[in-house]
Scaffold this active site. Structure first.
Site, PDB file in Angstrom:
ATOM      1  N   ARG A 140       0.813  -1.224   0.000  1.00 18.73           N
ATOM      2  CA  ARG A 140       0.000   0.000   0.000  1.00 18.73           C
ATOM      3  C   ARG A 140       0.839   1.263   0.000  1.00 18.73           C
ATOM      4  O   ARG A 140       0.388   2.317  -0.451  1.00 18.73           O
ATOM      5  CB  ARG A 140      -0.947   0.006   1.193  1.00 18.73           C
ATOM      6  CG  ARG A 140      -0.260  -0.064   2.537  1.00 18.73           C
ATOM      7  CD  ARG A 140      -1.247   0.003   3.678  1.00 18.73           C
ATOM      8  NE  ARG A 140      -0.595  -0.203   4.963  1.00 18.73           N
ATOM      9  CZ  ARG A 140      -1.097   0.221   6.115  1.00 18.73           C
ATOM     10  NH1 ARG A 140      -2.238   0.872   6.133  1.00 18.73           N
ATOM     11  NH2 ARG A 140      -0.459  -0.007   7.237  1.00 18.73           N
ATOM     12  N   TYR A 141       2.082   1.207   0.564  1.00 12.51           N
ATOM     13  CA  TYR A 141       2.914   2.397   0.639  1.00 12.51           C
ATOM     14  C   TYR A 141       3.749   2.578  -0.630  1.00 12.51           C
ATOM     15  O   TYR A 141       3.879   1.667  -1.438  1.00 12.51           O
ATOM     16  CB  TYR A 141       3.840   2.336   1.853  1.00 12.51           C
ATOM     17  CG  TYR A 141       3.135   2.467   3.183  1.00 12.51           C
ATOM     18  CD1 TYR A 141       1.900   3.099   3.301  1.00 12.51           C
ATOM     19  CD2 TYR A 141       3.714   1.941   4.336  1.00 12.51           C
ATOM     20  CE1 TYR A 141       1.267   3.214   4.518  1.00 12.51           C
ATOM     21  CE2 TYR A 141       3.077   2.058   5.571  1.00 12.51           C
ATOM     22  CZ  TYR A 141       1.851   2.689   5.646  1.00 12.51           C
ATOM     23  OH  TYR A 141       1.217   2.808   6.864  1.00 12.51           O
ATOM     24  N   LEU A 162       9.008  -0.007  -0.469  1.00 10.69           N
ATOM     25  CA  LEU A 162       9.030  -1.297   0.192  1.00 10.69           C
ATOM     26  C   LEU A 162       9.642  -1.149   1.586  1.00 10.69           C
ATOM     27  O   LEU A 162      10.277  -0.156   1.892  1.00 10.69           O
ATOM     28  CB  LEU A 162       9.839  -2.297  -0.632  1.00 10.69           C
ATOM     29  CG  LEU A 162       9.410  -2.505  -2.094  1.00 10.69           C
ATOM     30  CD1 LEU A 162      10.267  -3.596  -2.740  1.00 10.69           C
ATOM     31  CD2 LEU A 162       7.936  -2.859  -2.192  1.00 10.69           C
ATOM     32  N   GLY A 163       9.439  -2.169   2.410  1.00 11.42           N
ATOM     33  CA  GLY A 163      10.039  -2.152   3.743  1.00 11.42           C
ATOM     34  C   GLY A 163       9.047  -2.090   4.875  1.00 11.42           C
ATOM     35  O   GLY A 163       9.404  -2.371   6.025  1.00 11.42           O
ATOM     36  N   GLY A 219       2.510   3.733  28.366  1.00 11.48           N
ATOM     37  CA  GLY A 219       2.974   2.375  28.093  1.00 11.48           C
ATOM     38  C   GLY A 219       4.475   2.267  28.291  1.00 11.48           C
ATOM     39  O   GLY A 219       5.236   2.969  27.633  1.00 11.48           O
ATOM     40  N   GLY A 220       4.885   1.396  29.210  1.00 10.58           N
ATOM     41  CA  GLY A 220       6.299   1.276  29.544  1.00 10.58           C
ATOM     42  C   GLY A 220       6.994   0.129  28.864  1.00 10.58           C
ATOM     43  O   GLY A 220       7.881  -0.513  29.448  1.00 10.58           O
ATOM     44  N   ALA A 234      10.628  -8.173  13.534  1.00 11.62           N
ATOM     45  CA  ALA A 234      10.985  -8.253  12.118  1.00 11.62           C
ATOM     46  C   ALA A 234      11.816  -9.491  11.810  1.00 11.62           C
ATOM     47  O   ALA A 234      11.623 -10.144  10.774  1.00 11.62           O
ATOM     48  CB  ALA A 234      11.744  -6.988  11.703  1.00 11.62           C
ATOM     49  N   HIS A 236      40.025 -10.984  23.735  1.00 11.68           N
ATOM     50  CA  HIS A 236      40.191 -10.117  24.909  1.00 11.68           C
ATOM     51  C   HIS A 236      40.957  -8.865  24.493  1.00 11.68           C
ATOM     52  O   HIS A 236      41.886  -8.940  23.691  1.00 11.68           O
ATOM     53  CB  HIS A 236      40.984 -10.867  25.990  1.00 11.68           C
ATOM     54  CG  HIS A 236      41.336 -10.007  27.175  1.00 11.68           C
ATOM     55  ND1 HIS A 236      40.435  -9.728  28.183  1.00 11.68           N
ATOM     56  CD2 HIS A 236      42.491  -9.354  27.492  1.00 11.68           C
ATOM     57  CE1 HIS A 236      41.011  -8.950  29.083  1.00 11.68           C
ATOM     58  NE2 HIS A 236      42.254  -8.714  28.690  1.00 11.68           N
TER      59      HIS A 236
END
Length: 483
Positions: free
Chosen positions: A36-37, A40-41, A188-189, A328, A452
């Protein structure tokens, strides 16, 4: 009658959708990809994962340079140019969306811009757009397919009591970065809300968070979250747990919000920006699934089997619309399975663990079974924790409050979960995911030679702690002392 015919139509071009289309094309199928957009993505690339990480990178660099003052490098107060910052964000997104468009052309995937809904089990009707997200519908086209992969994703939850006002935004609106508010409320946390709080805090906003549950960032173990909370107290004026926003009024001077719960202010609070971050719901109810005979769950998900088939065998579903977690990287792997099955291959989504990462500062990453899960499910485990206070690289990097934690099955001795809190935790987590998938135990991990000095070697040291043989910590007499 149809305008186009194909072996496979993929509905939605987010990470799951374009991955499915490209994999199927590589296997020789004629593919139509409906999106729809204009690019892409999907949400992730255009208005989610990628632009948020671009801004989080800037925030981390800005705050990191400020911390260098104690090391002898002092910089002036940063001057923020929102226009340039937005342009840089868009450049990052454009580079990736342009690359996807090129890969679609090279694979001869037909991309149809528009909104697709099922007509029946073998036909999809697409209301075409002119290539712009806000464009009017120009015409319709019918696609006839042998197989279909549904990858339509999810949408943000909307609270019914919030007024329609540009100062009340979802994560998409927050990433538009129109201005820097003086006071911002995050409703919302969870991960998305706290990532946005990190960005806006670095830009100068003061943040309040309201969360109905008894803790922020549900998912990882509380000991890891507490480390994150300690490092982030400077960002927040209020963290209101076991509290809900119950009403909001838009006034010229701001959005006035009322609360109820354990930590609720007695009077409404004024905010310049309110971020609504209450999770997401699948888009299975928006594609006419019933016309194709595809069953939806009560919550709008499309149930699938291990081959990503729906109850209609030639129709598949992947990503957010299929199941949780809504991530994703999960969608991409499911997409490959669905494409391969559609091409006649024996493929299954058979994973032991799916990783999660909060790209905050510090990052918090976890995978598999947590201690909290084990306690609730009465599963016997043993734990190896390595504190970054004993890591030379962590001390050098100024992140010696981090922790690497590995969780092993008590009977099998195999790795069943793990978590990391600290910079680059998400980059490091892949080793733990691989170890779970390969059925590794503490000896496999601890005897693997890690470079290391790195943060990554703390994974090997956590395994040594579990074994009781770590020489970078005070001596342990036996395994039981490190649990």
């Amino acid at each position: 009658m149809s305008d186009m015919e194909c072996d496979l139509v993929v509905l939605g071009a987010g990470p799951g959708g374009y991955s499915a289309a490209f994999r199927a094309a590589d296997l020789g199928l004629r593919v139509v990809l409906v999106e729809r957009y204009s690019t892409l993505g999907g949400v992730c690339l255009n208005v989610g994962c990628i632009p948020s990480k671009a801004l989080l990178h800037v925030a981390a660099v800005a705050e990191g340079t400020a911390a260098l003052a104690s090391h002898g490098f002092a910089f002036g107060r940063p001057q923020v140019d929102l226009g340039k910052l937005r342009n840089w964000r868009d450049k990052v997104v454009g580079k990736l969306t342009g690359g996807l468009a090129g890969m679609a052309r090279s694979r001869k995937v037909d991309v149809v811009r528009g909104v697709g809904v099922f007509v029946d089990a073998y036909h999809l009707e697409v209301a075409l757009t002119a290539g712009d997200r806000a464009a009017e519908v120009a015409e319709k086209r019918t696609v006839c397919f042998k197989h279909c992969i549904i990858a339509v994703g999810s949408r943000a939850v909307r609270l019914p009591f919030l007024p329609d006002d540009p100062r009340i935004v979802s994560s998409t609106g927050a990433l538009a970065l129109r201005e820097v508010p003086a006071r911002m409320l995050v409703i919302g946390g969870g991960i998305v809300g706290l990532e946005m709080a990190t960005i806006y805090s670095a830009l100068g906003a003061r943040i309040d968070v309201v969360e109905a549950l008894d803790g922020l960032m549900q998912g990882p173990d509380r000991d890891l979250v507490k480390i994150w909370e300690k490092r982030n107290t400077h960002r927040f004026d209020r963290i209101m747990l076991r509290t809900k926003a119950i009403s909001a009024t838009a006034k010229p001077d701001g959005i006035w919000v009322s609360f109820a719960g354990d930590a609720a202010p007695t009077e409404p609070e004024r905010y310049d920006l309110v971020l609504e971050s209450m999770g997401r719901v699948p888009n299975g109810d928006r594609i006419g699934a019933d016309k194709a005979g595809v069953v939806l769950s009560d919550k709008g998900f499309i149930p699938v089997d291990r081959q990503m088939r729906t109850n209609v065998p030639h129709i598949f579903a992947v990503g957010d619309v299929a199941d949780t977690p809504m991530l994703a990287h999960k969608a991409v792997h499911q997409a490959h399975v669905a494409a391969e099955v559609a091409a006649g291959r024996e493929s299954f989504f058979d994973t032991r663990a799916i990783p999660s990462v909060a790209y905050t500062d510090p990052e918090l990453a976890w995978v598999g079974l947590t201690e909290d899960d084990a306690m609730k499910q009465n599963i016997a485990i043993s734990v190896g924790r390595f504190p970054w206070a004993a890591s030379g690289r962590a001390i050098v990097n100024g992140c010696d409050d981090g922790v690497t934690k590995l969780i092993f099955g008590k009977e099998s001795g195999r790795l069943v979960g793990g978590g990391i809190v600290g910079p680059h935790a998400g980059d490091m987590l892949g080793e733990i995911v691989l170890a779970i998938e390969m059925g590794a135990d503490a000896i496999d991990i601890g005897k693997t030679v890690h470079p290391h000095p790195t943060l990554g070697e703390t994974i090997g040291m956590a395994a040594e702690v579990y074994e009781g043989i770590c020489t970078d910590l005070p001596p342990q007499r036996n395994k039981s002392e490190v649990l």
